[in-house]
Design an enzyme around this catalytic site. Structure first.
Site, PDB file in Angstrom:
ATOM      1  N   ASP A 130      54.065 -84.661  48.617  1.00 21.25           N
ATOM      2  CA  ASP A 130      52.640 -84.444  48.396  1.00 21.25           C
ATOM      3  C   ASP A 130      52.237 -84.750  46.958  1.00 21.25           C
ATOM      4  O   ASP A 130      53.081 -85.013  46.098  1.00 21.25           O
ATOM      5  CB  ASP A 130      52.278 -83.001  48.746  1.00 21.25           C
ATOM      6  CG  ASP A 130      52.435 -82.699  50.230  1.00 21.25           C
ATOM      7  OD1 ASP A 130      52.262 -83.634  51.036  1.00 21.25           O
ATOM      8  OD2 ASP A 130      52.735 -81.546  50.568  1.00 21.25           O
ATOM      9  N   TYR A 201      65.753 -79.743  48.515  1.00 14.94           N
ATOM     10  CA  TYR A 201      64.633 -79.583  47.582  1.00 14.94           C
ATOM     11  C   TYR A 201      65.001 -78.533  46.537  1.00 14.94           C
ATOM     12  O   TYR A 201      65.689 -77.550  46.831  1.00 14.94           O
ATOM     13  CB  TYR A 201      63.365 -79.127  48.312  1.00 14.94           C
ATOM     14  CG  TYR A 201      62.640 -80.233  49.047  1.00 14.94           C
ATOM     15  CD1 TYR A 201      61.631 -80.960  48.417  1.00 14.94           C
ATOM     16  CD2 TYR A 201      62.961 -80.546  50.357  1.00 14.94           C
ATOM     17  CE1 TYR A 201      60.957 -81.963  49.084  1.00 14.94           C
ATOM     18  CE2 TYR A 201      62.299 -81.561  51.032  1.00 14.94           C
ATOM     19  CZ  TYR A 201      61.294 -82.260  50.390  1.00 14.94           C
ATOM     20  OH  TYR A 201      60.637 -83.265  51.052  1.00 14.94           O
TER      21      TYR A 201
END
Length: 478
Positions: A130, A201
């Site tokens: 994003d 992540y």
């Protein structure tokens, strides 16, 4: 019950038959509308690129002879690169912005004539990040120009003497995007997206006054397969109605530790899984920060994962995008990409279902000069930002000494992590499970069905029959 969802894509173009049925006034209105949109788009393009349309016309007329790709060999590769996404609008290309990682990547690939265009490049990306999110280990698969024929491309000599892809691309890429290495592939259909077996992540954050042990306890509830609809943004409008995901590993680690656990220690949350949902990591981190602040008990994570007891997501703010990093991707030895076993909700295969046979993977190819230059550039960036950080730290040290002398009985301010929670923070905290709830999954499905965005059929496992969900009246309240 299982839902079978099809996204209804509406065409914005009129057919010739529809236009023939328009009146003269309707046609004139349509032309005026299109001219206005065209004028707006030209202004957007000029603002983004800084180049006027007349200049682009001159540039096209002055272009050299077009590169002839029909005379070139191609090879299928994995290309690894990193990017600092703080100044970009996300990874995936957008129609109205050139400030995306993918736009910059394809601009570089075509500029140095490694591919003709995106459509003919057999391109897959490992994942899309994003706005504001970075990646240390982003990987794409594509067909790229090669010096050698397909018969000899996997020979050690051909790999060693191949085009220096990373150096060539890094010359034209922005400084905050850098190619690191590439890998020759055996299977021409190997996919960076569908053949990825795990994604890791990392979310970086300062210790501040957070109760890290409570955060570790809360994060432990995430391990395993769960329905994460309360810990993500449900993308029902694009046909995602299944929110089961498996997290195989969770840990909170000290990244940069000062003596005696200073509030300025940097830590990171590390999550590993096959696939993640929209805003899943940022939602998880938002809840963990609330736990670390003592506002929620660690068991709140377990409650949010119990979608039978809590089918509706309570309203809360996302964690900031700035510290999130796609840190690592691991790949299957054997490519298993088959559209029949993948859908929009994720892969069907489990991590341990690697196929038998010789591996499709080879070693990552690094080039000394290119890697040296990339490290030097990253060191320069680190130096610049570390100097700024150190200056702020010294100012804080001086101010804290004054604070301790003047107000010895007062609590020392430790608000390092406050910036990580987006939105306005209320003085009077309301417990998470007592807040207003968002709509349930079923309500969202009905909402988007009413808007004709999706067409949904309910599969009954008992008799394998299907029944369409009819749109009902109602509003999307969340």
């Amino acid at each position: 019950m299982d839902f079978d969802v099809q996204v209804i894509k509406k065409s914005k173009r009129h057919t010739r038959e529809e236009l023939n049925g328009f009146s003269q006034e309707q046609l004139v209105d349509r032309i005026v509308q299109l001219e206005s949109q065209n004028f707006q788009l030209k202004n957007i393009v000029q603002k983004v690129t800084g180049v006027k349309s007349e200049d682009r016309t001159k540039e096209r007329n002055n272009k050299k002879r077009k590169f002839d790709f029909s005379k070139c060999h191609k090879r299928h590769i994995l290309l690894r690169f990193y990017y600092l996404g703080w100044d970009y609008q996300g990874y995936a290309s957008q129609e109205d912005s050139a400030r995306t990682i993918e736009h910059q990547l394809f601009n570089a690939l075509t500029r140095v004539c490694l591919i003709e265009n995106r459509e003919s490049s057999n391109y897959h990306r490992c994942g899309r990040t994003d706005k504001g999110v970075s990646a240390f280990h982003q990987v794409v698969s594509l067909d790229i120009r090669s010096k050698f024929s397909s018969e000899s491309q996997l020979d050690p000599g051909s790999i060693a003497n191949e085009i220096n892809y990373c150096q060539l691309l890094n010359r034209v890429l922005p400084q905050n995007i850098r190619c690191v290495s590439w890998m020759p592939m055996v299977n021409p259909n190997y996919s960076a997206r569908f053949d990825c077996r795990s994604r890791t992540y990392r979310y970086f954050f300062p210790r501040g006054d957070l109760d890290v042990e409570a955060m570790k306890e809360a994060s432990g509830y995430l391990v395993g397969a769960h329905d994460f609809r309360n810990l993500c943004k449900m993308d029902v409008g694009n046909g995602v109605v299944a929110f089961m995901r498996r997290i195989s590993y969770v840990s909170i680690v000290d990244s940069q530790k000062d003596a005696n656990e200073s509030p300025y220690d940097m830590l990171y949350l590390e999550l590993r899984g096959k696939a993640f949902l929209w805003h899943q990591v940022r939602c998880i981190m938002a809840i963990l920060i609330l736990v670390g602040q003592g506002r929620e008990a660690p068991t709140v994570v377990r409650e949010l994962l119990d979608v039978v007891k809590n089918p509706c997501k309570p309203q809360y703010s996302l964690a900031s995008d700035l510290p999130l990093n796609l840190y690592e991707c691991e790949y299957r030895n054997k490519g298993v990409f088959d559209p029949a076993i993948f859908d929009k909700n994720g892969p069907v295969l489990e991590d341990n279902e690697d196929m038998d046979g010789d591996s499709d993977l080879r070693e990552w190819v690094y080039e000394e000069e290119s890697l040296t230059r990339t490290i030097s550039e990253l060191q320069a960036l680190w130096t610049s930002n570390s100097i700024k950080s150190t200056m702020c730290r010294e100012m804080l040290r001086s101010l804290q000494e004054i604070f301790d002398q003047r107000f010895p009985e007062a609590d020392k301010p430790k608000c390092q992590q406050a910036i990580l929670l987006q939105g306005v923070q209320s003085r009077d905290y309301k417990p998470l499970m007592g807040r207003k709830k968002c709509e349930s999954l079923e309500s969202r499905i009905v909402h988007y069905s009413k808007k004709r965005r999706i067409q949904v059929s309910v599969k009954d496992k008992a008799d394998s029959s299907e029944a369409k969900i009819e749109p009902a009246d109602g509003e999307d309240n969340c």
